[in-house]
Design an enzyme around this catalytic site. Structure first.
Site, PDB file in Angstrom:
ATOM      1  N   GLY A  66       0.843  -1.190   0.000  1.00  0.00           N
ATOM      2  CA  GLY A  66       0.000   0.000   0.000  1.00  0.00           C
ATOM      3  C   GLY A  66       0.876   1.236   0.000  1.00  0.00           C
ATOM      4  O   GLY A  66       1.879   1.299   0.709  1.00  0.00           O
ATOM      5  N   ARG A  90     -19.778  12.995  12.811  1.00  0.00           N
ATOM      6  CA  ARG A  90     -20.335  12.338  11.623  1.00  0.00           C
ATOM      7  C   ARG A  90     -21.405  11.305  11.926  1.00  0.00           C
ATOM      8  O   ARG A  90     -22.431  11.244  11.257  1.00  0.00           O
ATOM      9  CB  ARG A  90     -19.210  11.665  10.848  1.00  0.00           C
ATOM     10  CG  ARG A  90     -18.306  12.685  10.228  1.00  0.00           C
ATOM     11  CD  ARG A  90     -17.163  12.042   9.499  1.00  0.00           C
ATOM     12  NE  ARG A  90     -16.374  13.101   8.883  1.00  0.00           N
ATOM     13  CZ  ARG A  90     -15.226  12.890   8.267  1.00  0.00           C
ATOM     14  NH1 ARG A  90     -14.730  11.671   8.190  1.00  0.00           N
ATOM     15  NH2 ARG A  90     -14.575  13.886   7.716  1.00  0.00           N
ATOM     16  N   ALA A 136      -0.094   6.343   4.698  1.00  0.00           N
ATOM     17  CA  ALA A 136       0.600   5.527   5.689  1.00  0.00           C
ATOM     18  C   ALA A 136       1.753   4.761   5.029  1.00  0.00           C
ATOM     19  O   ALA A 136       2.885   4.799   5.504  1.00  0.00           O
ATOM     20  CB  ALA A 136      -0.371   4.570   6.370  1.00  0.00           C
ATOM     21  N   ARG A 184     -14.714   7.988  13.970  1.00  0.00           N
ATOM     22  CA  ARG A 184     -13.542   8.831  13.740  1.00  0.00           C
ATOM     23  C   ARG A 184     -13.952  10.285  13.550  1.00  0.00           C
ATOM     24  O   ARG A 184     -14.919  10.573  12.863  1.00  0.00           O
ATOM     25  CB  ARG A 184     -12.771   8.368  12.508  1.00  0.00           C
ATOM     26  CG  ARG A 184     -11.618   9.267  12.160  1.00  0.00           C
ATOM     27  CD  ARG A 184     -10.812   8.764  10.989  1.00  0.00           C
ATOM     28  NE  ARG A 184     -11.560   8.728   9.734  1.00  0.00           N
ATOM     29  CZ  ARG A 184     -11.881   9.809   9.032  1.00  0.00           C
ATOM     30  NH1 ARG A 184     -11.561  11.002   9.448  1.00  0.00           N
ATOM     31  NH2 ARG A 184     -12.540   9.679   7.884  1.00  0.00           N
TER      32      ARG A 184
END
Lengths: 247, 640
Positions: B42, B332, B46, B437
């Site tokens: 990936g 959210r 990150a 989050r």
């Protein structure tokens, strides 16, 4: 609506490709262009035929992975729009649409509409960065960047690396792509320091790869989804000349 | 057998834990670093930041991504910003407050120590990004600018127009390409990880498929880092990119890594509504729009009038009404649930009655069109491209959509999974966000994990691996893993059914969204589990994948991802079913307050559910990591 497609099919870079005709009868004008291709692929798969390979990922105009020539125009008829953001409402019932891959010597075809654009990564690798390692940075507000400087840098930084500029250029030049990165970093105090070295390395790399020269037709800006200004090319040339004088 | 698992959190006061860790962590001498190889799967924020930082330190890094260039990873799509505790606005911010906001935002279901570390490292990230040339928004004086984001009362969000993720990723990608240029990183684009290879119980390599040729490859290393992002795409319609997937972490899970809280998915309140059955994705409109936009629905059901004909007193600004102190900036999970409530009550707007209005009329009146255009110009033009509507003149129509995976691979304080040598960073792990989050914390976590945490914790692990010779790729473990992966691909192609993986995916997504999305009930979840099992059976018998295995074949890529989703979906439902409480994004209808808010049960559920693969996706083993709150007393979350 009914849409006739002429789609470029090519097995790999070593074989010859040709246009294939397909007709879709139930295209909705709210569909995106890629959803229309999904529809085609579903029909092909059901018939046991191989679907059309095309690149795409985020489908919201920012990742830069999608991109085909639509009726001879990179990303299609709308200004400042990637292929994924183009919707079928831009076409009408009965239209014939030509779909071809981005064509440039530096972008060899992988299959159908998929091309290899790693040459753009190679240009960045040659110097498209500020040479700072993780952990060395000073407190952010010790580097003041005026609002205008930041906005100007951003205008160039907005490039999504899709390669439409190369595909649309009759010389297949990567001047706009390279110029945008050189300009972004030269417009910022953080990036100015190594501008000479960066510019020479990136320009040299661009020439070593299979890109053509820029002859200032400015077609690249017209078809750039991010409307990157051709002034970045002028800036690249300026930075290059400056660097050569000091060399 | 259920067992309790430990997170290896350093001792000491909250503010000392990370410094103590760093002071005591083992080091590898520069000479030895070049002998140690690390695989990073990936290349989003990150992955790129970890790969670049580790390569700068002198390690040999191999970086993999399925996209054609590392720069395209889905971090690019994050629009609104990245949080950091700089207190530039002098508005009362502090590391503790940021930690507390994040912990509270996550409804007290994350680890105190990890969350604190996230806040603690946030300031350095802004320094790093500025040094790289990320063009953050600036005041006319040249100082950095901030905006506020949902769930907090300070302005700590840094942004680069509406393309913060893209600009941060370009910074990290360029750092990665710089290391590639000098040979410290080997880059494998258009490669997909198909399996994790374990030798003597340790992560020692991966099996990857070259997506251009279909050929299998074996790669060995001393440690493997998974930075493969979230799996919100499991719902099919989501804000994620088409290629986002759970395959790397799911296959690691099947090799023994625990999956933590897999059902906790954030449903983002401001995405564009679905417009038809052919739709392939839902586009996110940045939450930052809620700084200036006001959310409302008509007070009457089935109101057919266009928005400008509905007078003020017939509009319900329901977030401002229900949550007066946070208003349109409620977190959210709360904003999404409130929107669903209005839509379910028949007050939804748009052709499919599946949206609410986000109105900029007042903001344009107050600040002028130019200021609004400068703040959100690219979002308004994106909105117009997709919908054909000019949002300067008419309110936007928005709707909730699957977005972020709070759950992911279980990791300890070192971000290492329970498999030694296997690390998970960024959205691929579960660690910092609890059950919900906060906006602009996602870019932050990805960067902090990659730039600041992995370089220390990987080194701490690698220090003991210098004496261990690197495994050869002809070790039987590689052979078995490769053969297994090949066998699965062959099965997909030889199945010769008549339903494509995309059709299966749509069906699965619908089951999951209806029963394991914004709200869940025991009954619905049990039903969903049955449907998923049936669908999985059908997938085995009736899958249609044209083309060949050893060839470029995007249908085959999708099949592998959907096969994993079919198993993960069931685990998500099982996870949601065992948690008899509501917390953050996990809203169980049976557990709510009289006012319809989430009702937590700290006595029985203050734990992280870390699921262990048992060999059968219908009977996973539950392990618990108990959450201990030493520094903050959990309270009922209130944004009223």
């Amino acid at each position: 609506m009914k849409i006739h497609l002429k789609v470029w099919r090519q097995k790999n870079r070593h074989t010859k490709g040709k246009m294939h005709d397909y007709t879709l009868t139930e295209v909705d004008e709210e569909m995106s262009f890629l959803e229309m291709l999904d529809m085609l692929n579903l029909q092909l798969a059901k018939k046991g035929e191989r679907p059309v390979e095309f690149d795409h990922d985020c489908r919201e105009g920012i990742c830069g992975q999608c991109g085909v020539m639509i009726n001879g125009i990179a990303h299609g008829p709308l200004k400042n729009t990637t292929t994924c953001q183009l919707h079928m409402r831009s076409f009408k019932d009965g239209d014939t649409i030509y779909v071809e891959p981005f064509q440039a010597k530096a972008f060899p075809v992988i299959r159908d509409l998929k091309v290899n654009r790693t040459s753009l990564d190679e240009i960045i690798a040659a110097g498209g960065y500020v040479s700072v390692n993780t952990g060395q940075a000073p407190e952010a507000n010790t580097i003041l960047v005026s609002h205008e400087e930041a906005e100007n840098a951003f205008d160039a930084a907005a490039c999504i690396g899709c390669g439409a500029c190369v595909a649309t250029c009759k010389n297949a030049s990567a001047a706009l792509f390279t110029g945008a990165k050189i300009a972004q970093l030269a417009r910022l105090p953080q990036g100015k320091k190594e501008s000479n070295k960066r510019t020479i390395n990136m320009v040299n790399r661009m020439e070593d790869l299979d890109f053509g020269h820029c002859t200032n037709t400015e077609a690249c800006q017209v078809e750039c989804p991010q409307d990157i200004s051709v002034l970045t090319i002028a800036e690249m040339n300026y930075e290059y000349n400056k660097a050569k004088l000091k060399d | 057998m259920e067992k309790e698992i430990k997170a290896n959190i350093p001792k000491g006061n909250l503010q000392d834990k990370w410094s103590n860790y760093k002071a005591q962590a083992k080091l590898v001498s520069p000479n030895n670093r070049k002998k140690l190889e690390i695989i990073v799967v990936g290349t989003g924020l990150a992955g790129s930041s970890a790969a670049a930082s580790l390569a700068e330190m002198g390690y040999k890094v191999k970086a993999f991504c399925f996209q054609d260039s590392p720069r395209r990873a889905h971090s690019v799509a994050a629009q609104g910003g990245v949080n950091a505790m700089k207190n530039y606005q002098n508005d009362g911010d502090s590391v503790y407050r940021m930690f507390h906001d994040t912990l509270k935002g996550g409804d007290f279901r994350s680890r105190e120590a990890n969350t604190y570390r996230l806040a603690e490292c946030s300031a350095s990230l802004i320094d790093q990004a500025v040094a790289q040339g990320v063009p953050f928004g600036r005041e006319y004086s040249g100082y950095l600018k901030n905006r506020s984001f949902g769930g907090v009362q300070v302005s700590r969000t840094f942004y680069a127009r509406g393309q913060t993720g893209q600009q941060l990723l370009l910074g990290a990608y360029q750092a990665l390409m710089r290391q590639k240029e000098i040979g410290k990183i080997k880059l494998y684009a258009r490669h997909e990880m198909l399996d994790l290879v374990l030798i003597d119980g340790k992560a020692k390599g991966i099996i990857a498929r070259n997506l251009d040729t279909g050929k299998m490859e074996r790669h060995a290393a001393h440690a493997v880092v998974l930075a493969t992002g979230g799996f919100g795409k499991i719902y099919y319609l989501s804000t994620l990119a088409m290629g986002c997937n759970a395959s790397a972490i799911w296959r690691a899970h099947k090799k023994g890594a625990f999956m933590a809280n897999p059902s906790w998915t954030q449903i983002h309140p401001t995405s564009l509504p679905q417009s038809g059955p052919y739709q392939s994705k839902l586009t996110l409109m940045s939450e930052s729009l809620r700084n200036d936009g006001r959310i409302w629905v008509p007070k009457a059901q089935n109101d057919q009038r266009p928005p400008h004909e509905i007078p003020e007193n017939e509009r319900d600004y329901y977030l401002e009404r229900k949550y007066p102190s946070f208003g349109n900036l409620a977190p959210r999970d709360i904003a999404s649930r409130a929107a669903k409530e209005q839509i379910d009550a028949g007050k939804g707007v748009g052709a499919l009655k599946n949206a609410v209005y986000l109105d900029f009329k007042d903001a344009i009146h107050e600040y002028g069109k130019e200021t609004i255009a400068e703040r959100y110009g690219n979002l308004f033009s994106m909105y117009e491209k997709i919908t054909g509507i000019n949002a300067y003149q008419e309110p936007m129509k928005i709707s909730p959509s699957a977005h972020f995976s709070m759950g992911g691979l279980w990791v300890d304080y070192d971000l290492m999974t329970n498999i030694p040598g296997l690390f998970a960073i960024g959205e691929a792990n579960f660690s910092d966000h609890g059950a919900n989050r906060l906006g602009a914390n996602s870019l932050l976590q990805a960067c902090v994990d990659g730039y600041y945490i992995a370089p220390y914790t990987l080194q701490n692990y690698l220090a003991d691996q210098i004496q261990v010779p690197q495994s050869a790729i002809n070790h039987p473990a590689f052979e078995i893993a490769e053969n297994q992966a090949k066998k699965q691909l062959k099965e997909f192609v030889s199945c010769q059914g008549n339903k494509t993986s995309e059709e299966f995916h749509r069906e699965l997504g619908k089951v999951l969204y209806d029963n394991c999305g914004l709200s869940r009930s025991a009954e619905g979840l049990q039903e969903a589990i049955q449907k998923i099992q049936q669908l999985r059976q059908e997938f085995k018998k009736n899958l249609l994948v044209p083309g060949d295995v050893e060839d470029i074949n995007s249908e085959l890529e999708k099949a592998g991802r959907v096969a994993d989703y079919m198993e993960l979906a069931e685990l998500m439902c099982i996870d949601a079913l065992q948690r008899n409480e509501s917390c953050g994004a996990h809203f169980r209808e049976e557990f709510q307050t009289d006012e319809g808010e989430a009702l937590r049960n700290d006595k029985d559920f203050a734990f992280t559910a870390a699921w262990e693969w048992s060999g059968d996706s219908s009977s996973p083993i539950l392990n618990k990591e108990n959450l201990k709150f030493e520094f903050v007393q959990p309270t009922q979350r209130s944004y009223k």
